[in-house]
Design a protein around this motif. Structure first.
Motif, PDB file in Angstrom:
ATOM      1  N   ASN A  65       0.848  -1.191   0.103  1.00  0.00           N
ATOM      2  CA  ASN A  65       0.214  -0.071  -0.049  1.00  0.00           C
ATOM      3  C   ASN A  65       0.973   1.266   0.003  1.00  0.00           C
ATOM      4  O   ASN A  65       1.956   1.168   0.537  1.00  0.00           O
ATOM      5  N   VAL A  66       0.396   2.445  -0.552  1.00  0.00           N
ATOM      6  CA  VAL A  66       1.132   3.484  -0.455  1.00  0.00           C
ATOM      7  C   VAL A  66       0.223   4.671   0.088  1.00  0.00           C
ATOM      8  O   VAL A  66      -0.921   4.796   0.238  1.00  0.00           O
ATOM      9  N   SER A  67       1.023   5.815   0.342  1.00  0.00           N
ATOM     10  CA  SER A  67       0.281   7.161   0.844  1.00  0.00           C
ATOM     11  C   SER A  67       1.258   8.186   0.436  1.00  0.00           C
ATOM     12  O   SER A  67       2.349   8.226   0.385  1.00  0.00           O
ATOM     13  N   ARG A  68       0.522   8.924  -0.423  1.00  0.00           N
ATOM     14  CA  ARG A  68       1.180  10.432  -0.898  1.00  0.00           C
ATOM     15  C   ARG A  68       0.751  11.477   0.191  1.00  0.00           C
ATOM     16  O   ARG A  68      -0.012  11.943   0.231  1.00  0.00           O
ATOM     17  N   LEU A  69       1.684  11.620   1.464  1.00  0.00           N
ATOM     18  CA  LEU A  69       1.509  12.233   2.675  1.00  0.00           C
ATOM     19  C   LEU A  69       1.223  13.800   2.166  1.00  0.00           C
ATOM     20  O   LEU A  69       0.372  14.691   2.845  1.00  0.00           O
ATOM     21  N   ASN A  70       2.178  14.070   1.265  1.00  0.00           N
ATOM     22  CA  ASN A  70       2.073  15.530   0.796  1.00  0.00           C
ATOM     23  C   ASN A  70       3.144  15.598  -0.579  1.00  0.00           C
ATOM     24  O   ASN A  70       3.222  14.482  -0.989  1.00  0.00           O
ATOM     25  N   LYS A  71       3.248  16.707  -1.309  1.00  0.00           N
ATOM     26  CA  LYS A  71       3.938  16.823  -2.502  1.00  0.00           C
ATOM     27  C   LYS A  71       5.481  16.094  -2.129  1.00  0.00           C
ATOM     28  O   LYS A  71       5.866  15.430  -3.155  1.00  0.00           O
ATOM     29  N   ARG A  72       6.056  16.077  -1.136  1.00  0.00           N
ATOM     30  CA  ARG A  72       7.390  15.753  -0.758  1.00  0.00           C
ATOM     31  C   ARG A  72       7.249  14.185  -0.730  1.00  0.00           C
ATOM     32  O   ARG A  72       8.597  13.603  -0.933  1.00  0.00           O
ATOM     33  N   GLU A  73       6.361  13.692  -0.082  1.00  0.00           N
ATOM     34  CA  GLU A  73       6.940  12.307   0.772  1.00  0.00           C
ATOM     35  C   GLU A  73       5.787  11.286   0.290  1.00  0.00           C
ATOM     36  O   GLU A  73       4.494  11.490  -0.319  1.00  0.00           O
ATOM     37  N   PHE A  74       6.286  10.122  -0.111  1.00  0.00           N
ATOM     38  CA  PHE A  74       5.549   9.167  -0.684  1.00  0.00           C
ATOM     39  C   PHE A  74       6.181   7.773   0.135  1.00  0.00           C
ATOM     40  O   PHE A  74       7.242   7.412  -0.071  1.00  0.00           O
ATOM     41  N   SER A  75       5.062   7.263   0.894  1.00  0.00           N
ATOM     42  CA  SER A  75       5.438   5.957   1.631  1.00  0.00           C
ATOM     43  C   SER A  75       5.036   4.867   1.024  1.00  0.00           C
ATOM     44  O   SER A  75       3.961   4.661   0.304  1.00  0.00           O
ATOM     45  N   LEU A  76       5.837   3.642   1.104  1.00  0.00           N
ATOM     46  CA  LEU A  76       5.246   2.369   0.968  1.00  0.00           C
ATOM     47  C   LEU A  76       5.096   1.213   1.956  1.00  0.00           C
ATOM     48  O   LEU A  76       6.210   1.535   2.685  1.00  0.00           O
ATOM     49  N   ARG A  77       4.053   0.667   2.136  1.00  0.00           N
ATOM     50  CA  ARG A  77       3.944  -0.045   3.305  1.00  0.00           C
ATOM     51  C   ARG A  77       3.707  -1.533   3.139  1.00  0.00           C
ATOM     52  O   ARG A  77       2.926  -1.795   1.932  1.00  0.00           O
ATOM     53  N   LEU A  78       4.329  -2.283   3.690  1.00  0.00           N
ATOM     54  CA  LEU A  78       4.019  -3.736   3.398  1.00  0.00           C
ATOM     55  C   LEU A  78       3.451  -4.225   4.740  1.00  0.00           C
ATOM     56  O   LEU A  78       4.036  -4.075   5.935  1.00  0.00           O
ATOM     57  N   GLU A  79       2.059  -4.842   4.525  1.00  0.00           N
ATOM     58  CA  GLU A  79       1.536  -4.873   5.867  1.00  0.00           C
ATOM     59  C   GLU A  79       1.564  -6.384   6.577  1.00  0.00           C
ATOM     60  O   GLU A  79       1.708  -6.539   7.698  1.00  0.00           O
ATOM     61  N   SER A  80       2.157  -7.477   5.395  1.00  0.00           N
ATOM     62  CA  SER A  80       2.355  -8.713   6.059  1.00  0.00           C
ATOM     63  C   SER A  80       3.324  -9.400   5.247  1.00  0.00           C
ATOM     64  O   SER A  80       3.053  -9.741   4.052  1.00  0.00           O
ATOM     65  N   ALA A  81       4.707  -9.113   5.543  1.00  0.00           N
ATOM     66  CA  ALA A  81       5.743  -9.333   4.390  1.00  0.00           C
ATOM     67  C   ALA A  81       5.844 -10.804   4.386  1.00  0.00           C
ATOM     68  O   ALA A  81       5.591 -11.699   5.056  1.00  0.00           O
ATOM     69  N   ALA A  82       6.064 -10.982   2.961  1.00  0.00           N
ATOM     70  CA  ALA A  82       6.582 -12.425   2.538  1.00  0.00           C
ATOM     71  C   ALA A  82       7.712 -12.737   1.886  1.00  0.00           C
ATOM     72  O   ALA A  82       8.214 -11.577   1.432  1.00  0.00           O
ATOM     73  N   PRO A  83       8.281 -13.813   1.857  1.00  0.00           N
ATOM     74  CA  PRO A  83       9.932 -13.970   1.297  1.00  0.00           C
ATOM     75  C   PRO A  83       9.783 -13.522  -0.244  1.00  0.00           C
ATOM     76  O   PRO A  83      10.808 -13.159  -0.523  1.00  0.00           O
ATOM     77  N   SER A  84       8.785 -13.345  -0.944  1.00  0.00           N
ATOM     78  CA  SER A  84       8.548 -13.049  -2.388  1.00  0.00           C
ATOM     79  C   SER A  84       8.883 -11.713  -2.461  1.00  0.00           C
ATOM     80  O   SER A  84       9.068 -11.241  -3.485  1.00  0.00           O
ATOM     81  N   GLN A  85       8.730 -10.804  -1.388  1.00  0.00           N
ATOM     82  CA  GLN A  85       8.990  -9.462  -1.340  1.00  0.00           C
ATOM     83  C   GLN A  85      10.436  -9.024  -0.955  1.00  0.00           C
ATOM     84  O   GLN A  85      10.937  -7.877  -0.877  1.00  0.00           O
ATOM     85  N   THR A  86      11.220 -10.015  -0.725  1.00  0.00           N
ATOM     86  CA  THR A  86      12.814  -9.786  -0.573  1.00  0.00           C
ATOM     87  C   THR A  86      13.274  -9.149  -1.937  1.00  0.00           C
ATOM     88  O   THR A  86      12.920  -9.772  -3.238  1.00  0.00           O
ATOM     89  N   SER A  87      13.892  -8.098  -1.976  1.00  0.00           N
ATOM     90  CA  SER A  87      14.152  -7.074  -3.098  1.00  0.00           C
ATOM     91  C   SER A  87      14.807  -5.962  -2.923  1.00  0.00           C
ATOM     92  O   SER A  87      15.066  -5.558  -1.445  1.00  0.00           O
TER      93      SER A  87
END
Lengths: 113, 112
Positions: A65-87
């Motif tokens: 999931n992502v959030s564009r908090l304001n013009k400067r900031e953009f965060s990426l969230r992993l809610e329940s990490a899986a080994p396939s998300q190793t990257s």
């Protein structure tokens, strides 16, 4: 002028844990992006934000999931990490989507065990 | 849908020799084309881009690329490589939705 900054640089998670990757840019860019890079696969777009207040799915959005908090900031969230998300995860920004150069952060190397 | 093919995953070349890294894309519809470079353990940075105009595009660090619409190619060249050019090079194409489609990358290996 720092360009695009990302935190953290490295992270190890156990399967099922959650975390948020932070990204900020100081170039007053409208568009921001999250990519993942896996060996031999180039970069794959996870989510992007064409402008403040909007977000859209890219090629591989599942599990993120992502959030564009304001013009400067953009965060990426992993809610329940899986080994396939190793990257390696890269945040990027551009003035306008598509024709302008994208500026990249240094990356976050994530390992999920 | 647009796709990008970088034909070589690795290209070994001797220092001071010329090099060509190949990139082909799938659609001849108007596109914007980019080459990015990634030095070890860093993010990507733009080498050069083609938006319109002259088909020969010059970039940073002595690199250039030629847009060939009939062959849907955008090959990257440098007449004489240096050890500092060791990196991975990515070709990217902007599709009709202004999404960047990336190639899988080509590792340039410079042999002394």
């Amino acid at each position: 002028n720092a360009g695009v900054t990302q935190t953290p640089k490295f992270q190890v998670l156990k399967t099922g844990q959650s975390m948020t990757l932070q990204c900020a840019q100081d170039m007053n860019h409208n568009s921001m992006y999250w990519y993942r890079q896996d060996p031999g696969m180039g970069l794959r777009l996870i989510y992007y934000s064409a402008s403040e207040g909007t977000t859209d799915k890219g090629e591989v959005p599942n599990g993120y999931n992502v959030s564009r908090l304001n013009k400067r900031e953009f965060s990426l969230r992993l809610e329940s990490a899986a080994p396939s998300q190793t990257s390696v995860y890269f945040c990027a920004s551009s003035e306008i989507r598509g024709i302008n150069e994208q500026y990249f952060g240094p990356g976050t190397r994530l390992t999920v065990t | 849908a647009q796709s990008v093919t970088q034909l070589d995953s690795q290209v070994p070349v001797f220092e001071e020799a010329p090099v060509e890294l190949r990139c082909n894309y799938s659609s001849s519809v108007s596109v914007y084309l980019f080459w990015y470079v990634q030095y070890p353990n860093q993010g990507l940075q733009l080498l050069l881009k083609y938006l319109s105009g002259s088909t020969l595009v010059k970039g940073i660090n002595g690199f250039e690329a030629e847009f060939n619409k009939s062959q849907t190619s955008f090959h990257l060249r440098k007449p004489s490589v240096h050890i500092s050019d060791t990196a991975e090079y990515f070709c990217a194409v902007s599709d009709s939705n202004y999404q960047l489609i990336w190639g899988a990358g080509t590792k340039l290996i410079i042999k002394p």
